[in-house]
Design a protein around this motif. Sequence first.
Motif, PDB file in Angstrom:
ATOM      1  N   SER A  51     -20.376 -29.078  -4.369  1.00 33.30           N
ATOM      2  CA  SER A  51     -21.111 -30.302  -4.047  1.00 33.30           C
ATOM      3  C   SER A  51     -22.480 -30.049  -3.428  1.00 33.30           C
ATOM      4  N   VAL A  52     -22.763 -28.805  -3.086  1.00 30.88           N
ATOM      5  CA  VAL A  52     -24.046 -28.486  -2.458  1.00 30.88           C
ATOM      6  C   VAL A  52     -25.171 -28.623  -3.477  1.00 30.88           C
ATOM      7  N   GLU A  53     -26.194 -29.395  -3.128  1.00 28.60           N
ATOM      8  CA  GLU A  53     -27.342 -29.606  -4.005  1.00 28.60           C
ATOM      9  C   GLU A  53     -28.597 -28.939  -3.424  1.00 28.60           C
ATOM     10  N   TYR A  54     -29.636 -28.875  -4.242  1.00 30.05           N
ATOM     11  CA  TYR A  54     -30.899 -28.278  -3.801  1.00 30.05           C
ATOM     12  C   TYR A  54     -31.456 -29.007  -2.581  1.00 30.05           C
ATOM     13  N   SER A  55     -31.285 -30.343  -2.550  1.00 26.77           N
ATOM     14  CA  SER A  55     -31.768 -31.131  -1.411  1.00 26.77           C
ATOM     15  C   SER A  55     -31.064 -30.720  -0.123  1.00 26.77           C
ATOM     16  N   ASP A  56     -29.773 -30.376  -0.233  1.00 26.27           N
ATOM     17  CA  ASP A  56     -29.021 -29.910   0.950  1.00 26.27           C
ATOM     18  C   ASP A  56     -29.582 -28.572   1.440  1.00 26.27           C
ATOM     19  N   ARG A  90     -20.626 -16.480 -11.271  1.00 21.12           N
ATOM     20  CA  ARG A  90     -20.050 -15.465 -12.156  1.00 21.12           C
ATOM     21  C   ARG A  90     -18.541 -15.621 -12.300  1.00 21.12           C
ATOM     22  N   GLU A  91     -17.890 -16.032 -11.200  1.00 20.19           N
ATOM     23  CA  GLU A  91     -16.437 -16.195 -11.191  1.00 20.19           C
ATOM     24  C   GLU A  91     -16.004 -17.566 -11.707  1.00 20.19           C
ATOM     25  N   GLY A  92     -16.974 -18.414 -12.082  1.00 19.95           N
ATOM     26  CA  GLY A  92     -16.643 -19.735 -12.599  1.00 19.95           C
ATOM     27  C   GLY A  92     -16.168 -20.709 -11.539  1.00 19.95           C
ATOM     28  N   LEU A  93     -16.521 -20.455 -10.270  1.00 18.83           N
ATOM     29  CA  LEU A  93     -16.067 -21.314  -9.171  1.00 18.83           C
ATOM     30  C   LEU A  93     -17.048 -22.455  -8.907  1.00 18.83           C
ATOM     31  N   VAL A  94     -18.287 -22.309  -9.382  1.00 15.43           N
ATOM     32  CA  VAL A  94     -19.278 -23.377  -9.301  1.00 15.43           C
ATOM     33  C   VAL A  94     -20.024 -23.433 -10.628  1.00 15.43           C
ATOM     34  N   ALA A  95     -20.704 -24.548 -10.875  1.00 15.39           N
ATOM     35  CA  ALA A  95     -21.425 -24.710 -12.139  1.00 15.39           C
ATOM     36  C   ALA A  95     -22.917 -24.431 -12.003  1.00 15.39           C
ATOM     37  N   HIS A  96     -23.423 -24.372 -10.769  1.00 18.47           N
ATOM     38  CA  HIS A  96     -24.858 -24.121 -10.573  1.00 18.47           C
ATOM     39  C   HIS A  96     -25.076 -23.431  -9.234  1.00 18.47           C
ATOM     40  N   ASN A  97     -26.238 -22.803  -9.093  1.00 22.22           N
ATOM     41  CA  ASN A  97     -26.615 -22.110  -7.863  1.00 22.22           C
ATOM     42  C   ASN A  97     -27.759 -22.873  -7.211  1.00 22.22           C
ATOM     43  N   PRO A  98     -27.476 -23.643  -6.160  1.00 22.41           N
ATOM     44  CA  PRO A  98     -28.515 -24.466  -5.529  1.00 22.41           C
ATOM     45  C   PRO A  98     -29.586 -23.651  -4.811  1.00 22.41           C
ATOM     46  N   PHE A  99     -29.348 -22.353  -4.637  1.00 24.66           N
ATOM     47  CA  PHE A  99     -30.311 -21.516  -3.921  1.00 24.66           C
ATOM     48  C   PHE A  99     -31.303 -20.829  -4.858  1.00 24.66           C
ATOM     49  N   THR A 100     -31.113 -21.004  -6.180  1.00 28.85           N
ATOM     50  CA  THR A 100     -31.976 -20.329  -7.146  1.00 28.85           C
ATOM     51  C   THR A 100     -33.438 -20.727  -6.975  1.00 28.85           C
ATOM     52  N   GLN A 101     -33.696 -22.017  -6.763  1.00 24.82           N
ATOM     53  CA  GLN A 101     -35.062 -22.521  -6.675  1.00 24.82           C
ATOM     54  C   GLN A 101     -35.661 -22.397  -5.273  1.00 24.82           C
ATOM     55  N   THR A 102     -34.846 -21.988  -4.321  1.00 25.84           N
ATOM     56  CA  THR A 102     -35.321 -21.909  -2.937  1.00 25.84           C
ATOM     57  C   THR A 102     -36.188 -20.680  -2.741  1.00 25.84           C
ATOM     58  N   SER A 103     -37.401 -20.884  -2.313  1.00 30.78           N
ATOM     59  CA  SER A 103     -38.303 -19.756  -2.072  1.00 30.78           C
ATOM     60  C   SER A 103     -38.031 -19.187  -0.687  1.00 30.78           C
ATOM     61  N   ILE A 104     -37.915 -17.882  -0.648  1.00 35.96           N
ATOM     62  CA  ILE A 104     -37.657 -17.203   0.621  1.00 35.96           C
ATOM     63  C   ILE A 104     -38.966 -17.073   1.391  1.00 35.96           C
ATOM     64  N   PRO A 105     -38.963 -17.427   2.677  1.00 37.80           N
ATOM     65  CA  PRO A 105     -40.200 -17.325   3.472  1.00 37.80           C
ATOM     66  C   PRO A 105     -40.775 -15.909   3.431  1.00 37.80           C
ATOM     67  N   LYS A 106     -42.087 -15.823   3.277  1.00 41.47           N
ATOM     68  CA  LYS A 106     -42.719 -14.514   3.258  1.00 41.47           C
ATOM     69  C   LYS A 106     -42.571 -13.840   4.613  1.00 41.47           C
ATOM     70  N   VAL A 107     -42.106 -12.610   4.562  1.00 39.39           N
ATOM     71  CA  VAL A 107     -41.883 -11.853   5.787  1.00 39.39           C
ATOM     72  C   VAL A 107     -43.104 -10.990   6.066  1.00 39.39           C
ATOM     73  N   GLU A 108     -43.556 -11.058   7.299  1.00 38.01           N
ATOM     74  CA  GLU A 108     -44.697 -10.235   7.700  1.00 38.01           C
ATOM     75  C   GLU A 108     -44.317  -8.763   7.612  1.00 38.01           C
TER      76      GLU A 108
END
Length: 301
Positions: A51-56, A90-108
């Motif tokens: 149920s986790v979405e990109y907005s979450d 990969r294990e078929g436990l979810v249908a999408h990865n909500p973290f795919t579009q999330t950009s990781i903050p640039k680390v100094e």
Amino acid sequence: MDGQLQGTTKAFLQYLQIEKNYSPYTVEFYHKDILSFFMFMSEQSIDNLESVEYSDVRIYLTRLFEQDLARKSIARKISSLRSFYRYLLREGLVAHNPFTQTSIPKVEKRLPDFFYEEELAILFGSCDLKDPLGQRNRAILELLYATGIRVSECCGILLQDIDFDLSTLLVHGKGRKDRYVPFGNFAHEALERYITYGRKDILAHFNKEHQYLFVNSRGGPLTTRGLRTVLNSILERSSFNGKIHPHKLRHSFATHLLNNGADMRTVQELLGHASLSSTQIYTHVTNDYLRKTYQAHHPRA
């Protein structure tokens, strides 16, 4: 945490340990990052991982920034959860990865912290070579600096991994990648002293017998956590006022090699880096060293 989340998390952590061959220290961080996200899910009344979405995810990222966490910590948490969902997908436990579009903050990018040779001499000299644990501590310091190996690699060394005739060490690295690393005369002498006297005395006193090179104060195999404690105790007994951590010795190994003319590819292989980009951060250190040396010694600098 309900039974389904608990079972899924356990399976993922086993996957990291067995298939990815991650160290217990790394797996522990993954576990903490996942549990932190589960708490967020509970607060948001999100019942399951599907149920986790990109907005979450965006809300969660905002919460992390509100906690004034370092960008490096936030980046690690997002990376952990992205990997977790990649596994679920990969294990078929979810249908999408909500973290795919999330950009990781640039680390100094911070330059690796390393010891100067004079500082290392202070640490080496603080070990009491008449004491079995002092012999062990000296051997640990000499080997970490001589080879640049990681903490987990150091704790995993077996007696049969050491070839004293060739002064080489078989290192069991990340991702089950083995490599041979040479060590010099100082490490050779420290290891022989420790194995012949200190290690034998400690094991005999506690009636222990195993093949792990480094032992704790009770004769059992030294853990990564125990090794960090050992390094801190060495620092406390010395007159050195700085900080110490195992990677600082690894950084010193790489920096000193490059400062003395070693090529980048060789250092990469010795460190066990999968790509040259991981090793190239040390060029910033050596360039800074060259610049300071130039300014200190050139008449027109």
